[in-house]
Design an enzyme around this catalytic site. Structure first.
Site, PDB file in Angstrom:
ATOM      1  N   SER A 132       0.807  -1.210   0.000  1.00  0.00           N
ATOM      2  CA  SER A 132       0.000   0.000   0.000  1.00  0.00           C
ATOM      3  C   SER A 132       0.842   1.263   0.000  1.00  0.00           C
ATOM      4  CB  SER A 132      -0.906   0.012   1.240  1.00  0.00           C
ATOM      5  OG  SER A 132      -1.578   1.247   1.377  1.00  0.00           O
ATOM      6  N   TYR A 184      -2.349   5.508  -4.329  1.00  0.00           N
ATOM      7  CA  TYR A 184      -3.356   6.555  -4.229  1.00  0.00           C
ATOM      8  C   TYR A 184      -2.774   7.757  -4.974  1.00  0.00           C
ATOM      9  CZ  TYR A 184      -5.970   4.106  -0.549  1.00  0.00           C
ATOM     10  OH  TYR A 184      -6.722   3.202   0.153  1.00  0.00           O
ATOM     11  N   THR A 202      -5.785   2.837  -7.205  1.00  0.00           N
ATOM     12  CA  THR A 202      -7.086   2.793  -6.525  1.00  0.00           C
ATOM     13  C   THR A 202      -7.961   3.937  -7.030  1.00  0.00           C
ATOM     14  OG1 THR A 202      -6.229   1.701  -4.552  1.00  0.00           O
ATOM     15  CG2 THR A 202      -8.240   2.996  -4.289  1.00  0.00           C
ATOM     16  N   LYS A 234      -8.089  -0.673  -9.419  1.00  0.00           N
ATOM     17  CA  LYS A 234      -8.744  -1.254  -8.251  1.00  0.00           C
ATOM     18  C   LYS A 234      -9.960  -0.427  -7.846  1.00  0.00           C
ATOM     19  CE  LYS A 234      -7.788  -2.580  -3.414  1.00  0.00           C
ATOM     20  NZ  LYS A 234      -8.811  -1.747  -2.751  1.00  0.00           N
ATOM     21  N   HIS A 292     -13.589  -1.597  -1.587  1.00  0.00           N
ATOM     22  CA  HIS A 292     -12.711  -1.085  -0.522  1.00  0.00           C
ATOM     23  C   HIS A 292     -13.097  -1.691   0.839  1.00  0.00           C
ATOM     24  CE1 HIS A 292      -9.638   2.227  -0.494  1.00  0.00           C
ATOM     25  NE2 HIS A 292      -9.660   1.937   0.789  1.00  0.00           N
TER      26      HIS A 292
END
Length: 364
Positions: free
Chosen positions: A119, A143, A169, A235, A259
């Site tokens: 992440s 992100y 994402t 995603k 999510h």
């Protein structure tokens, strides 16, 4: 002898035989605010709960009198072989639940021979994660930051470190309404070591920044494709319309995901959205799924409905909270063994033999 046997059966070692056992034990290990942060969903948590319930509305149609003396769980994602279609979804701040955090997670993934999506909100540096598990298959979840230069530097860094795919994402232009975190006034002293400003060079406190772009659009994908040779996975797609756009924009994969029910509540459960996404892409790109997988049967159902593999989120954190690296290994091993059993009991000798005819949706 009786006393010894009694002590063995009373400990957690004997009781952790399924993923929900790990959930129960992890709850005992974690503080309330950390537990709420991990377990919480958005608003009424309807989607979070439905992610699990939706799997139970699907029934299996086993085929018998097949030689299942050898069952092979191996498959590939983006051309890389994995030992089973069970991989690790991106979740942040693993150091909240175990001191070595993502380094332990990466070592467990490497040992299991599966993919770990790291992440953006990792609490360990990317370099330390790679050093901890140099041979592991890793993807990186991004992100998208409003600062394009920051995105570019981060992407080039993960590419140079040997990450094999970029997972963008899509479902977080703003943060979902997570009531537990608001009630707990969650203000931890967490920093993101990998989101460093090119100008300042300092780690950014997570709760003092708004790092996610609110203006990301489909046409922006071409910029990402221009700066990296990594395959791009999107995603958070839940509809056929967005799945068709993903194919049109030449990405390499989709993760069907809501999510973990932490963003927009009352959307489709991931497994319920999977069918239309798979139908829309027409086999042109790989489709994966996360959300609600808790048993080997769940893995089998997801693959029967067209997922190439599934990604685990919360159960990995439960394993980490209970026993660190060994706990993550156990969670992966339990689910893989359950999946192996599910394959054998439905007459599937290889992942390629898992198909739509194995499942039907219950009317209950």
């Amino acid at each position: 002898m009786e006393d010894k046997m009694g002590s063995e059966t009373e400990g957690p070692e004997m009781s952790l035989v399924c993923l929900t056992d790990f959930q129960d034990h992890a709850r005992e290990q974690l503080s309330k605010s950390t537990r709420d942060f991990i377990e919480g969903g958005a608003d009424d948590s309807i989607t979070r709960d439905d992610n699990i319930a939706a799997f139970k509305r699907i029934r299996l149609r086993p085929r018998y009198l097949r030689d299942v003396s050898e069952v092979d769980t191996r498959t590939t994602i983006q051309g890389e072989e994995i030992s089973a279609p069970i991989c690790i979804a991106p979740t942040g701040f693993h150091c909240l639940v175990w001191p070595d955090g993502e380094m332990s997670t990466a070592r467990a993934a490497q040992a299991a021979g599966i993919c770990y999506i790291t992440s953006t909100f990792a609490s360990c540096s990317l370099e330390d994660i790679v050093i901890a598990a140099p041979e592991g298959l890793r993807w990186f979840q991004l992100y998208v930051h409003p600062d394009l230069q920051l995105n570019k530097q981060l992407i080039q860094r993960v590419e140079s470190l040997g990450f094999k795919a970029l997972v963008i994402t899509l479902d977080t232009p703003v943060c979902g309404n997570r009531r537990h975190d608001i009630r707990n006034q969650l203000r931890r002293n967490l920093t993101l070591t990998d989101l460093q400003s090119p100008k300042k060079g300092n780690a950014i406190p997570y709760f003092q920044m708004t790092p996610i772009s609110t203006s990301l659009c489909w046409n922006d994908l071409s910029w990402f494709q221009s700066i990296t040779r990594l395959p791009i996975i999107l995603k958070g797609i839940l509809t056929k319309e967005d799945a068709e756009l993903a194919v049109k924009h030449n990405v390499q994969g989709i993760i069907v995901s809501n999510h973990g029910g932490r963003q927009l509540d009352e959307v489709l459960a991931s497994i319920d959205a999977l069918t239309e996404v798979v139908a829309a892409v027409k086999g042109k790109i790989e489709v994966y799924l996360d959300g609600g997988v808790r048993t080997g049967n769940d893995v089998l159902k997801a693959l029967a409905l067209g997922a190439k593999c599934i990604f685990l989120g919360r159960p990995i954190l439960w394993g980490l909270a209970c026993k660190g690296e060994d706990g993550v290994k156990e969670v992966l091993n339990i689910l893989t063994n359950e999946f192996h059993t599910s394959m054998a009991l439905t007459g599937c000798r290889s992942v390629a033999e898992i198909n739509r005819n194995l499942v039907q949706f219950s009317r209950l």
